[in-house]
Design a protein around this motif. Structure first.
Motif, mmCIF file in Angstrom:
data_model
loop_
_atom_site.group_PDB
_atom_site.id
_atom_site.type_symbol
_atom_site.label_atom_id
_atom_site.label_comp_id
_atom_site.label_asym_id
_atom_site.label_seq_id
_atom_site.Cartn_x
_atom_site.Cartn_y
_atom_site.Cartn_z
ATOM 1 N N GLY A 88 81.461 -36.635 -35.704
ATOM 2 C CA GLY A 88 81.748 -35.201 -35.667
ATOM 3 C C GLY A 88 82.150 -34.626 -37.012
ATOM 4 O O GLY A 88 81.891 -33.446 -37.301
ATOM 5 N N THR A 89 82.745 -35.442 -37.870
ATOM 6 C CA THR A 89 83.158 -34.953 -39.196
ATOM 7 C C THR A 89 81.962 -34.670 -40.104
ATOM 8 O O THR A 89 82.111 -34.037 -41.141
ATOM 9 C CB THR A 89 84.074 -35.982 -39.894
ATOM 10 O OG1 THR A 89 83.346 -37.207 -40.109
ATOM 11 C CG2 THR A 89 85.295 -36.288 -39.047
ATOM 12 N N SER A 90 80.769 -35.131 -39.697
ATOM 13 C CA SER A 90 79.579 -34.939 -40.543
ATOM 14 C C SER A 90 78.870 -33.619 -40.289
ATOM 15 O O SER A 90 77.955 -33.250 -41.029
ATOM 16 C CB SER A 90 78.583 -36.081 -40.306
ATOM 17 O OG SER A 90 78.004 -35.989 -39.022
ATOM 18 N N PHE A 91 79.264 -32.877 -39.250
ATOM 19 C CA PHE A 91 78.485 -31.727 -38.827
ATOM 20 C C PHE A 91 78.446 -30.586 -39.841
ATOM 21 O O PHE A 91 77.433 -29.889 -39.962
ATOM 22 C CB PHE A 91 79.010 -31.197 -37.489
ATOM 23 C CG PHE A 91 78.682 -32.085 -36.322
ATOM 24 C CD1 PHE A 91 77.863 -33.190 -36.479
ATOM 25 C CD2 PHE A 91 79.194 -31.820 -35.066
ATOM 26 C CE1 PHE A 91 77.562 -34.023 -35.406
ATOM 27 C CE2 PHE A 91 78.899 -32.638 -33.979
ATOM 28 C CZ PHE A 91 78.081 -33.733 -34.156
ATOM 29 N N ILE A 92 79.541 -30.365 -40.569
ATOM 30 C CA ILE A 92 79.548 -29.247 -41.521
ATOM 31 C C ILE A 92 78.660 -29.533 -42.728
ATOM 32 O O ILE A 92 77.782 -28.720 -43.065
ATOM 33 C CB ILE A 92 80.993 -28.909 -41.957
ATOM 34 C CG1 ILE A 92 81.814 -28.475 -40.744
ATOM 35 C CG2 ILE A 92 80.975 -27.804 -43.006
ATOM 36 C CD1 ILE A 92 81.236 -27.324 -39.949
ATOM 37 N N PRO A 93 78.811 -30.676 -43.429
ATOM 38 C CA PRO A 93 77.881 -30.939 -44.544
ATOM 39 C C PRO A 93 76.444 -31.129 -44.082
ATOM 40 O O PRO A 93 75.505 -30.931 -44.859
ATOM 41 C CB PRO A 93 78.431 -32.227 -45.175
ATOM 42 C CG PRO A 93 79.263 -32.870 -44.124
ATOM 43 C CD PRO A 93 79.837 -31.737 -43.326
ATOM 44 N N LEU A 129 84.632 -29.400 -32.963
ATOM 45 C CA LEU A 129 85.770 -29.394 -32.041
ATOM 46 C C LEU A 129 85.469 -30.216 -30.787
ATOM 47 O O LEU A 129 86.324 -30.977 -30.309
ATOM 48 C CB LEU A 129 86.123 -27.954 -31.657
ATOM 49 C CG LEU A 129 86.709 -27.090 -32.785
ATOM 50 C CD1 LEU A 129 86.899 -25.653 -32.317
ATOM 51 C CD2 LEU A 129 88.035 -27.660 -33.267
ATOM 52 N N ALA A 130 84.253 -30.085 -30.263
ATOM 53 C CA ALA A 130 83.890 -30.816 -29.048
ATOM 54 C C ALA A 130 83.914 -32.332 -29.282
ATOM 55 O O ALA A 130 84.463 -33.093 -28.473
ATOM 56 C CB ALA A 130 82.509 -30.380 -28.564
#
Length: 449
Positions: free
Chosen positions: A365-370, A334-335
């Motif tokens: 930022g889209t890479s943080f979950i995987p 989110l940040a």
């Protein structure tokens, strides 16, 4: 027969307590210590950036070497930690203590070798990293101080891991907090000068860093310094320590080489693009605190239960750590998606840095979950002694994917370069999950035999 170690109110029982309860007990002290460390990194960059934009770029360039230093120090500590936990899991306290005793001489040896090499290579490293003479000079000044005087981080890392192997997270937490606070206080004094202390610029930032590291080392020394075993036993223990710690060293040092490689790619666009990557890693150190805590805490827990033959608890530890890490990492997503400009403006007023960085942060930022699973799977395999799988995932992520993908995407344009990060984490996670499923079947067959 399952052998349980003695426990107290201060130490969780790795083989008996609920996994989530263990993680929730162990993680907060580690997270707090890492939070202070992350704040130190951010504040350090803030003061250096206030002093000069060239100094901020110099910090970005020297960052890979600092990661290599941390890789050697922490990786050695992790090997000691894992071997100690294994011996505690099978009830052999004597060998656990002997493993701890090897730590201090080993830390001294690797620090000395690292310091000598860095002193001589620093000018060459600076010259190939930037074409700006002033930045190159600041890289040499800062780099030589933080690398040659790095004995504090080597001793602190090893002594910290010795304490954490027995579940003692509080003393390392205090040490890292005090060390970081000392660093934060000294930063503006050393950089800008105060009273009888002269203005030292980027050299002052480096001196503040090594003083903070040494302070932390002194605090953990009193509990972490152990009597070494007979000299004849050193070879045996060192071999086992690095068998277990090498995946972590590889994983951490690979960061050095891939960030260095990415810096060289970004250098072809501009110095500001290099600065953006450095600022990303500054903020990453704050965003990744929960994940870093999970990595630290699950190694002794998994290693202990694997040594005791409790494979279900190993898998439960992995599952719970991924769940916790993913839940908290959503805040980072989110940040980076909602306030990237504000994050960048904390350190830089350069319009080019802000423009490049805003796009970069939103894509990264889209890479943080995987990324949660792509980093935890190697630690899991390391903890159960599967060094090959752990190393393979690390090499896949940092050697096979990150820099080659960066080169490919850079051919399309700077904005596309940042897609390197989400693509790398997704592929690594898929491969890691496949290896985990294979390992899980082996454990089930072992239990049924």
């Amino acid at each position: 027969m399952q052998i349980m170690r003695k426990t107290s109110k201060r130490e969780p029982d790795f083989g008996k307590d609920k996994i989530m309860s263990i993680l929730l007990r162990l993680s907060p002290p580690v997270m707090l210590a890492q939070l202070i460390q992350a704040l130190y990194n951010l504040i350090d960059s803030y003061f250096v950036g206030s002093y000069s934009e060239s100094g901020l770029t110099a910090l970005s360039i020297i960052y890979p070497l600092q990661l290599l230093m941390i890789a050697l120090a922490v990786g050695t500590g992790v090997g000691i930690n894992t071997l100690m936990s294994h011996f505690l899991g099978i009830g052999d306290r004597k060998k656990s203590d002997e493993t701890a005793g090897v730590g201090t001489p080993l830390a001294c040896a690797i620090w000395f070798a690292f310091a000598v090499i860095c002193w001589f290579i620093m000018p060459f490293y600076a010259d190939i990293s930037t074409e700006t003479k002033q930045i190159a000079q600041e890289v040499v000044v800062y780099g030589r101080i933080v690398c040659v005087c790095s004995f504090g981080i080597f001793f602190e890392s090893v002594w910290t891991k010795i304490l954490q192997a027995t579940g003692n997270m509080k003393i390392p937490m205090v040490a890292q907090i005090v060390g970081a606070i000392v660093n934060i206080i000294l930063d503006p004094i050393m950089i800008f000068g105060f009273g009888f202390i002269p203005k030292m610029g980027i050299a002052g930032a480096a001196i503040a860093t090594v003083i903070g590291q040494s302070t932390a080392a002194v605090i953990v020394m009193f509990k972490g310094l152990k009597k070494p075993p007979k000299l004849s036993k050193f070879g045996h223990y060192i071999k086992r320590i690095y068998h277990l710690g090498f995946p972590n060293i590889l994983m951490q040092s690979a960061y050095t080489f891939y960030i260095f490689g990415l810096n060289l790619i970004l250098k072809t666009f501009s110095d500001q693009a290099v600065t953006v990557l450095g600022l990303y890693y500054k903020w990453q150190s704050l965003v990744f605190i929960p994940l870093g805590a999970m990595q630290t805490c699950i190694v002794p827990v998994i290693s202990y239960n694997y040594g005791a033959g409790m494979f279900d608890r190993c898998r439960k530890t992995l599952k719970d750590s991924v769940l916790l890490g993913t839940t908290i990492m959503l805040i980072g997503v989110l940040a980076f998606e909602l306030i990237p400009t504000q994050l960048l403006m904390t350190f830089s007023s350069d319009s080019a840095v802000i423009s490049i960085g805003t796009t970069a942060f939103r894509i990264i930022g889209t890479s943080f979950i995987p990324l949660v699973t792509s980093l935890i799977y190697p630690v899991y395999f390391q903890a159960i002694g599967s060094a090959f799988k752990s190393s393979m995932l690390t090499i896949l992520r940092t050697v096979v994917l990150l820099v080659p993908l960066g080169i490919i995407f850079a051919q399309i344009g700077l904005d596309f370069f940042w897609l390197t990060f989400p693509c790398t984490e997704i592929i690594t996670t898929i491969v890691g999950f496949s290896l985990y499923k294979f390992e899980k079947r082996k454990m089930i067959l072992h239990n049924n035999s």
